[in-house]
Design a protein around this motif. Structure first.
Motif, PDB file in Angstrom:
ATOM      1  N   GLY A  62      -3.037 -54.179 -15.051  1.00  0.00           N
ATOM      2  CA  GLY A  62      -4.177 -55.509 -15.222  1.00  0.00           C
ATOM      3  C   GLY A  62      -4.975 -56.041 -13.589  1.00  0.00           C
ATOM      4  N   LEU A  63      -4.125 -55.527 -12.733  1.00  0.00           N
ATOM      5  CA  LEU A  63      -4.564 -56.005 -10.670  1.00  0.00           C
ATOM      6  C   LEU A  63      -5.332 -55.299 -10.495  1.00  0.00           C
ATOM      7  N   SER A  64      -4.956 -53.610 -10.336  1.00  0.00           N
ATOM      8  CA  SER A  64      -5.449 -52.837  -9.411  1.00  0.00           C
ATOM      9  C   SER A  64      -6.950 -52.528  -9.608  1.00  0.00           C
ATOM     10  N   ASP A  65      -7.998 -52.120  -8.776  1.00  0.00           N
ATOM     11  CA  ASP A  65      -8.796 -51.271  -9.067  1.00  0.00           C
ATOM     12  C   ASP A  65      -9.059 -50.222  -8.787  1.00  0.00           C
ATOM     13  N   ASP A  92     -14.927 -49.453 -16.243  1.00  0.00           N
ATOM     14  CA  ASP A  92     -13.951 -51.049 -16.143  1.00  0.00           C
ATOM     15  C   ASP A  92     -13.972 -51.509 -17.826  1.00  0.00           C
ATOM     16  N   THR A  96      -7.830 -51.611 -19.477  1.00  0.00           N
ATOM     17  CA  THR A  96      -7.623 -53.404 -19.357  1.00  0.00           C
ATOM     18  C   THR A  96      -6.438 -52.873 -18.399  1.00  0.00           C
ATOM     19  N   GLN A  97      -6.281 -51.237 -17.618  1.00  0.00           N
ATOM     20  CA  GLN A  97      -5.346 -51.693 -16.787  1.00  0.00           C
ATOM     21  C   GLN A  97      -5.838 -51.926 -15.243  1.00  0.00           C
ATOM     22  N   ILE A  98      -6.671 -52.017 -15.151  1.00  0.00           N
ATOM     23  CA  ILE A  98      -7.902 -51.809 -14.226  1.00  0.00           C
ATOM     24  C   ILE A  98      -8.530 -53.210 -14.149  1.00  0.00           C
ATOM     25  N   ASP A  99      -8.784 -53.498 -12.660  1.00  0.00           N
ATOM     26  CA  ASP A  99      -9.752 -54.934 -12.464  1.00  0.00           C
ATOM     27  C   ASP A  99     -10.428 -54.725 -11.561  1.00  0.00           C
ATOM     28  N   GLY A 100     -11.545 -53.945 -11.759  1.00  0.00           N
ATOM     29  CA  GLY A 100     -12.726 -53.589 -11.864  1.00  0.00           C
ATOM     30  C   GLY A 100     -12.541 -51.976 -10.589  1.00  0.00           C
ATOM     31  N   HIS A 175     -14.218 -67.480  -8.720  1.00  0.00           N
ATOM     32  CA  HIS A 175     -14.866 -65.878  -8.990  1.00  0.00           C
ATOM     33  C   HIS A 175     -15.382 -65.496  -7.837  1.00  0.00           C
ATOM     34  N   THR A 234      -3.173 -60.825  -3.782  1.00  0.00           N
ATOM     35  CA  THR A 234      -3.521 -61.775  -4.608  1.00  0.00           C
ATOM     36  C   THR A 234      -4.824 -62.466  -4.426  1.00  0.00           C
TER      37      THR A 234
END
Length: 268
Positions: A62-65, A92, A96-100, A175, A234
């Motif tokens: 959810g946070l890592s790209d 992408d 949902t595990q990846i943020d970009g 953003h 963060t």
């Protein structure tokens, strides 16, 4: 003796491996491999690589790209860039595990060139994990934490500052500011680390460790570098955060880097 990111011969060990990919990201990596193979099935692809926190085994769902590099047999075309963008967007949307998702495109010739030997060549050989094709690392040297490596990897921070100031001035949403803070903070922390890398005598890509090691040599800037490492993980939309990074820590670091290691060789 191995340690500090070095192998038993004292050269920088490749930091990632497919065996280190967290279970939550295994499907992402498999899908990336399949989509790249499908999108570049015309013989233009030499090899593909994954880099960053996922192959290092430190990614957070959810946070890592997802970071990828593609080596092509010839210089990338607009069609290649469009295909890469389509892969980025599809991955992408699907996970949902990846943020970009980010895909870098280079020709194999560029990655193996003498000019890039201690920058992109080092990046492929030590920071990238093979995903498809023949590994270019087999044609590259082993690397040590030398002043030359420091100069050629991050000796161009001063050139980035003007662009970041322009982007900060044009960022009108939280953003946009947060995304810029992440990019700038990560680059500054990694530059801070490579500034002291030859003295420390090792390698790390971990932001927290990079900031802590930097602080051993520059205690007067240690607090700022720790804050930058936090922002790298963060991101913050605060204009004050961007000002500290771009107008204070960044210019000081660029000047100190040039004084210690010199400036990176100019690219065409």
């Amino acid at each position: 003796m191995a340690g500090r990111g070095l192998d038993v011969e004292g050269t920088i060990a490749r930091e990632g491996a497919l065996s280190r990919v967290p279970a939550a990201f295994a499907g992402v990596v498999d899908a990336a491999r399949a989509r790249i193979a499908d999108s570049f099935d015309d013989g233009r692809l030499h090899s593909a690589y994954i880099y960053g926190s996922i192959p290092r085994g430190t990614a957070t769902p959810g946070l890592s790209d997802l970071d990828l590099l593609l080596a092509l047999h010839t210089a990338p075309t607009e069609a290649d860039r469009a295909a890469a963008t389509a892969v980025e967007q599809a991955l992408d949307r699907s996970f949902t595990q990846i943020d970009g998702v980010g895909i870098l495109l280079f020709s194999a010739r560029t990655l193996l060139s003498e000019l890039e030997r201690h920058d992109l060549g080092f990046f492929v050989a030590c920071l990238c994990t093979p995903l498809l094709g023949d590994d270019l690392a087999d044609q590259l040297p082993r690397y040590r934490p030398t002043p030359l490596l420091a100069r050629e990897t991050n000796g161009d921070l001063s050139r980035a500052l003007a662009g970041w100031r322009r982007q900060a001035a044009e960022a009108h949403t939280d953003h946009q500011r947060a995304a810029l803070s992440r990019l700038v903070a990560r680059r500054i922390v990694r530059t801070g680390f490579t500034l002291i890398m030859p003295r420390w005598g090792g390698w790390t890509s971990d932001l927290t460790e990079s900031a802590e090691v930097f602080g051993l040599y520059y205690p007067q800037r240690a607090g700022q570098m720790r804050r930058a490492a936090t922002i790298g993980r963060t991101p913050s939309p605060s204009p004050d955060v961007l000002r500290e990074l771009i107008d204070d820590l960044g210019p000081w670091l660029a000047a100190e880097y040039a004084a210690v290691h010199g400036e990176k060789a100019a690219r065409p």
